[in-house]
Design an enzyme around this catalytic site. Structure first.
Site, PDB file in Angstrom:
ATOM      1  N   GLU A   1       8.738  -4.244  11.155  1.00  0.00           N
ATOM      2  CA  GLU A   1       9.109  -2.910  10.686  1.00  0.00           C
ATOM      3  C   GLU A   1       9.494  -1.995  11.838  1.00  0.00           C
ATOM      4  O   GLU A   1       8.777  -1.885  12.828  1.00  0.00           O
ATOM      5  CB  GLU A   1       7.975  -2.272   9.892  1.00  0.00           C
ATOM      6  CG  GLU A   1       8.323  -0.880   9.372  1.00  0.00           C
ATOM      7  CD  GLU A   1       7.381  -0.344   8.317  1.00  0.00           C
ATOM      8  OE1 GLU A   1       7.556   0.814   7.900  1.00  0.00           O
ATOM      9  OE2 GLU A   1       6.468  -1.087   7.902  1.00  0.00           O
TER      10      GLU A   1
ATOM     11  N   ASP B   1      -0.804  -6.260  -0.360  1.00  0.00           N
ATOM     12  CA  ASP B   1      -1.315  -5.684   0.879  1.00  0.00           C
ATOM     13  C   ASP B   1      -2.835  -5.602   0.878  1.00  0.00           C
ATOM     14  O   ASP B   1      -3.444  -5.205  -0.129  1.00  0.00           O
ATOM     15  CB  ASP B   1      -0.777  -4.263   1.062  1.00  0.00           C
ATOM     16  CG  ASP B   1       0.445  -4.202   1.945  1.00  0.00           C
ATOM     17  OD1 ASP B   1       0.667  -5.140   2.732  1.00  0.00           O
ATOM     18  OD2 ASP B   1       1.178  -3.195   1.873  1.00  0.00           O
TER      19      ASP B   1
ATOM     20  N   ASP C   1       0.823  -1.206   0.000  1.00  0.00           N
ATOM     21  CA  ASP C   1       0.000   0.000   0.000  1.00  0.00           C
ATOM     22  C   ASP C   1       0.859   1.260   0.000  1.00  0.00           C
ATOM     23  O   ASP C   1       0.353   2.374  -0.150  1.00  0.00           O
ATOM     24  CB  ASP C   1      -0.993   0.001   1.160  1.00  0.00           C
ATOM     25  CG  ASP C   1      -0.340  -0.118   2.528  1.00  0.00           C
ATOM     26  OD1 ASP C   1       0.902  -0.115   2.602  1.00  0.00           O
ATOM     27  OD2 ASP C   1      -1.083  -0.213   3.529  1.00  0.00           O
ATOM     28  N   SER C   2       2.177   1.076   0.107  1.00  0.00           N
ATOM     29  CA  SER C   2       3.116   2.190  -0.072  1.00  0.00           C
ATOM     30  C   SER C   2       3.010   2.784  -1.467  1.00  0.00           C
ATOM     31  O   SER C   2       3.532   3.875  -1.728  1.00  0.00           O
ATOM     32  CB  SER C   2       4.549   1.728   0.187  1.00  0.00           C
ATOM     33  OG  SER C   2       4.834   0.525  -0.515  1.00  0.00           O
TER      34      SER C   2
ATOM     35  N   LYS D   1      -0.981  -9.646   2.511  1.00  0.00           N
ATOM     36  CA  LYS D   1      -0.319  -9.180   3.738  1.00  0.00           C
ATOM     37  C   LYS D   1      -1.301  -8.340   4.534  1.00  0.00           C
ATOM     38  O   LYS D   1      -2.064  -7.556   3.954  1.00  0.00           O
ATOM     39  CB  LYS D   1       0.935  -8.368   3.426  1.00  0.00           C
ATOM     40  CG  LYS D   1       1.679  -7.909   4.702  1.00  0.00           C
ATOM     41  CD  LYS D   1       3.045  -7.333   4.383  1.00  0.00           C
ATOM     42  CE  LYS D   1       2.971  -5.917   3.842  1.00  0.00           C
ATOM     43  NZ  LYS D   1       2.454  -4.936   4.850  1.00  0.00           N
TER      44      LYS D   1
END
EC number: 2.1.2.11
Length: 271
Positions: A189, A91, A52-53, A121
């Site tokens: 993360e 994602d 989703d980045s 994910k």
């Protein structure tokens, strides 16, 4: 073929567990389009993450929260079309799984059916374990994501390292919950290197670090950061392997100069 890591013509989820048992590191890059996916796949990356980045590095938005499931599906389709070897993971974006496990399963089914991806994910630990289990029970492989979770940036107080001090216990609890729920891998993360190492040693599933030191089973980076397409400020955990942004800038200037000088197109580019 890969320089190291997973040795397989087509990577499956089982290969990640085998790699961990054999002490082989795994490589992960983000990808959001067919051209980059093909290049990274041919280079030998083990997993491609349609993250989703994309909201930030493709669509130019300030946060990942605004990207939709429909947008993620369009991007993921392009990646899977171009990928022959790497495992493609997509994602679940914000707003597509939080309401109920049923909502999450429906969203995951859409991704799998419409994109051809191999897994999804999902962010969260103990609180999302039941949802992970439901997705796995539906026959869909899952990668977890704990530590700093970008979709929770507001409740976490911004980009803050997680798992320090007393909160290290929560990190372990989240990791175990994700594993017990049936995930085959988990992203760690922005957590201290030692905490990430402890989690990695505690789990039987693959850990993939981003800003989590080198004690995890693998690493992931956003490719626009790692290869210098993003010319802005980068996170501390990024190592820049190329300066594509500068190269593209210089190439664009050369193209513009040739047009202004009347030297492009020349005889070689004309019919």
């Amino acid at each position: 073929m890969p320089m190291s890591g997973i040795d397989a013509k087509k990577i499956r989820t089982r290969h990640f567990r085998e790699a961990k048992v054999n002490g082989q590191k795994v490589s992960v890059l983000t990808s959001y389009d067919a051209l980059s996916a093909r290049i990274f796949d041919e280079a030998g990356v083990d997993m491609l993450l349609v993250g989703d980045s994309a909201a930030n590095v493709v669509l130019g938005r300030d946060t990942t929260l605004s990207i939709t499931l429909d947008e993620m599906i369009v991007l993921a389709k392009a990646v899977t079309i171009a990928t022959k070897r790497a495992l493609v993971v997509v994602d679940l974006p914000f707003g597509t799984y939080e309401v109920s496990p049923n909502q999450a399963v429906e969203s995951a089914i859409r991704i799998m059916r419409e994109t051809g991806a191999a897994a999804v994910k999902i962010e969260g630990g103990v609180e999302i374990a039941q949802t992970i289990r439901r997705i796995v029970d539906a026959g869909i492989p899952v990668v977890g994501h704990i530590g700093y979770t970008p979709q929770s940036e507001h409740s976490l107080g911004g980009h803050v390292v997680q798992g320090r001090g007393a909160s290290s216990g929560k990190l372990i609890a989240d990791a175990r919950a994700v594993e017990q729920a049936g995930a085959f891998a988990v992203v760690l993360e922005m957590v201290p290197a030692e905490a990430a190492r402890e989690v990695t040693e505690d789990l039987s599933i693959t850990t993939i670090g981003i800003g989590a030191g080198n004690g995890t089973d693998g690493q992931v980076l956003v490719w626009q950061d790692a290869f210098g397409l993003n010319r802005g400020k980068k996170p501390r955990f990024v190592r820049e392997y190329a300066t594509l942004g500068d190269s593209l800038h210089d190439a664009a200037q050369a193209y513009i100069a040739d047009i202004h000088a009347g030297t492009f197109p020349g005889e070689a580019e004309s019919f």
